[in-house]
Design an enzyme around this catalytic site. Structure first.
Site, PDB file in Angstrom:
ATOM      1  N   GLU A 130       7.093  32.916 -36.933  1.00  0.00           N
ATOM      2  CA  GLU A 130       9.010  32.845 -35.919  1.00  0.00           C
ATOM      3  C   GLU A 130       7.730  30.976 -35.792  1.00  0.00           C
ATOM      4  OE1 GLU A 130      10.945  35.107 -33.727  1.00  0.00           O
ATOM      5  OE2 GLU A 130       9.773  37.099 -36.040  1.00  0.00           O
ATOM      6  N   TYR A 131       8.100  29.613 -35.811  1.00  0.00           N
ATOM      7  CA  TYR A 131       8.216  29.937 -37.686  1.00  0.00           C
ATOM      8  C   TYR A 131       7.626  28.658 -38.389  1.00  0.00           C
ATOM      9  CZ  TYR A 131      12.412  32.462 -36.049  1.00  0.00           C
ATOM     10  OH  TYR A 131      13.476  33.318 -35.541  1.00  0.00           O
ATOM     11  N   ASP A 153      19.945  38.782 -34.000  1.00  0.00           N
ATOM     12  CA  ASP A 153      19.284  38.055 -32.988  1.00  0.00           C
ATOM     13  C   ASP A 153      20.031  36.467 -32.840  1.00  0.00           C
ATOM     14  OD1 ASP A 153      18.164  39.112 -31.430  1.00  0.00           O
ATOM     15  OD2 ASP A 153      16.153  38.795 -32.297  1.00  0.00           O
ATOM     16  N   TRP A 208      15.255  46.815 -37.693  1.00  0.00           N
ATOM     17  CA  TRP A 208      13.966  46.478 -36.719  1.00  0.00           C
ATOM     18  C   TRP A 208      14.790  47.128 -35.137  1.00  0.00           C
ATOM     19  CZ3 TRP A 208       9.313  44.039 -35.345  1.00  0.00           C
ATOM     20  CH2 TRP A 208       9.118  44.380 -34.283  1.00  0.00           C
TER      21      TRP A 208
END
Length: 474
Positions: free
Chosen positions: A140-141, A215, A362
């Site tokens: 990420e990322y 998110d 998740w």
């Protein structure tokens, strides 16, 4: 008409016999072992008959080589991969990286052919040693200057995946074993995708592309918003029109990713906010900051689904956000945007209609896995996905025995090395994988893995407690 009905019935019957074509990819987090009881989560809490793919998060890297992160990862690996004994169709992967890992290790690893080869060789050895079926990369990322990745890492990431795929194919041919799988957790943000990924190349070499469609709003924005809205909201303007599941998934598909490899991200958690004015409690309301840390996950601005259920029981007001197909709730100055069973079902039906490959969740410990919080049975979110996607494992056998969870502080030890200097090198011969007390030292214990003995010890002031297989106060 009768022939058409008969044909439709035969198609449905065939689908039932063959099983669902969709995948359900589930992340396990190795730090959930430290959640306070009854939220403590171990591999033994995983239902092996629920997901098609289980991903263990996270491993780390040392000197361009994959390595365990937690003190007891090797023991948890054994329990995690033993779940395949109950479900022969289950595939397990090990994820390396994660948000907290950052980017510098990945930047260095992909920067040269030698470094990439070192990493790939270590991955093959590590995955075979611990019986994983593949690797998941959570970088990420790449290409993200804000996170410290230079622009060239976009192309270098593609080269890594090509070289890894070729090495996995060669190793499978030489070992006469199934090829190791490759997956990656990738961004859902348009600008991050454009800077970080050569989408056609990723689609060529990856088996699973796990799009983190969550998110999408949080306290960092300065106003309330949904964590994982399915569609654009009526008030969304500017770049915010891109931050929804529908746009992100279609952007990946329209720019060269095979739809059947794309997994839609589902969060078993919500994002919390503290309102500036409790009377202004709608979408886009100004905030003073993140919501306070919840009692179990203990992270500001974040609440697991099972914790959300407790919040809702406190006379919170629940609002169904129809344009975006997700709920939000508020009570006093506290506001949360989240997903529930209804939104999970709607998203799952949407992904099926759009022919995406399946769902990625998740994470397993964040659902009400015990059924003690929500009154909706065990794993209410996961079971909603499983039933909607039509996933079943007729030959899977759910285990009836579970190991007592780790409810205290972990032991601390360096990377274990086989003991022998104290005459205990043969302690684990004939014993099952797991932790055993050292009869000569109350603070010590043996970690048995595949017959090998690893001697470890608890932190100063703690003793090994056999009742929880953990280090505890004396």
């Amino acid at each position: 008409m009768n022939k058409l009905l008969l044909l439709t019935g035969l198609v449905l019957l065939l689908q039932m016999q063959l099983g669902s074509s969709f995948k359900l990819v589930c992340y396990f987090t190795n730090w959930a072992q430290y959640y306070p009881a009854p939220a403590t989560y171990m591999p033994d809490n995983v239902d092996p008959c629920m997901c098609t793919h289980l991903i263990y998060a996270f491993a780390t890297m040392n000197n361009n080589q994959i390595a365990p992160f937690e003190w007891n990862d090797p023991t948890l690996y054994a329990s995690f991969n033993a779940l395949k004994n109950y479900n022969s169709e289950l595939k397990t992967l090990l994820s390396v990286g994660g948000w907290n890992y950052g980017t510098s290790g990945f930047n260095t690893m992909v920067s040269s052919s030698e470094n990439r080869q070192t990493f790939i060789n270590s991955v093959i050895k590590f995955l075979r040693q611990y019986d994983f079926d593949g690797l998941d990369i959570d970088w990420e990322y790449p290409g993200d200057s804000d996170r410290g990745s230079p622009p060239q890492t976009q192309q270098q990431f593609s080269v890594l995946l090509q070289e890894m795929h070729e090495a996995f194919v060669q190793e499978a041919s030489q070992s006469n074993k199934p090829r190791l799988l490759m997956s990656a957790a990738v961004s859902a943000g348009k600008s991050t995708i454009q800077a970080g990924y050569q989408i056609p190349q990723l689609s060529k070499y990856l088996d699973l592309i796990n799009v983190m469609t969550y998110d999408l709003r949080g306290s960092w924005e300065g106003f309330t918003g949904e964590d994982s809205p399915l569609f654009q909201g009526p008030a969304d303007q500017g770049g915010y029109i891109y931050f929804n599941v529908d746009y992100a998934m279609n952007f990946w598909k329209d720019n060269g990713a095979a739809a059947e490899k794309l997994m839609v991200g589902f969060p078993a958690y919500g994002r919390t906010f503290t309102l500036s004015n409790p009377a202004n409690n709608g979408l886009g309301a100004p905030i003073s900051g993140a919501g306070p840390a919840a009692p179990y996950t203990q992270e500001a601005g974040f609440m697991a689904y099972f914790e959300i259920c407790d919040f809702l029981k406190q006379d919170a007001t629940v609002v169904w956000n129809s344009p975006q197909a997700v709920p939000y709730a508020y009570k006093g100055s506290q506001w949360i945007g989240y997903d529930n069973q209804k939104s999970f079902q709607i998203k799952a039906e949407w992904l099926m209609k759009n022919n995406f490959g399946g769902a990625m969740v998740w994470a397993l410990p964040l659902d009400d896995f015990s059924g003690k919080f929500c009154g909706q049975g065990k794993y209410p979110l996961m079971n909603t996905l499983k039933s909607t996607l039509g996933i079943s494992f007729p030959n899977c056998k759910t285990p009836t025995i579970t190991v007592a969870p780790n409810t205290a502080q972990p032991a601390t030890a360096a990377a274990p090395t086989a003991s022998g200097s104290d005459g205990n090198s043969g302690f684990c011969v004939g014993k099952g994988n797991g932790l055993y007390p050292n009869p000569k030292n109350k603070s010590g214990f043996f970690n048995c893995l595949n017959g090998h003995t690893y001697q470890e010890s608890c932190q100063t002031g703690l003793v090994f407690d056999s009742s929880c297989n953990c280090c505890n106060w004396a």
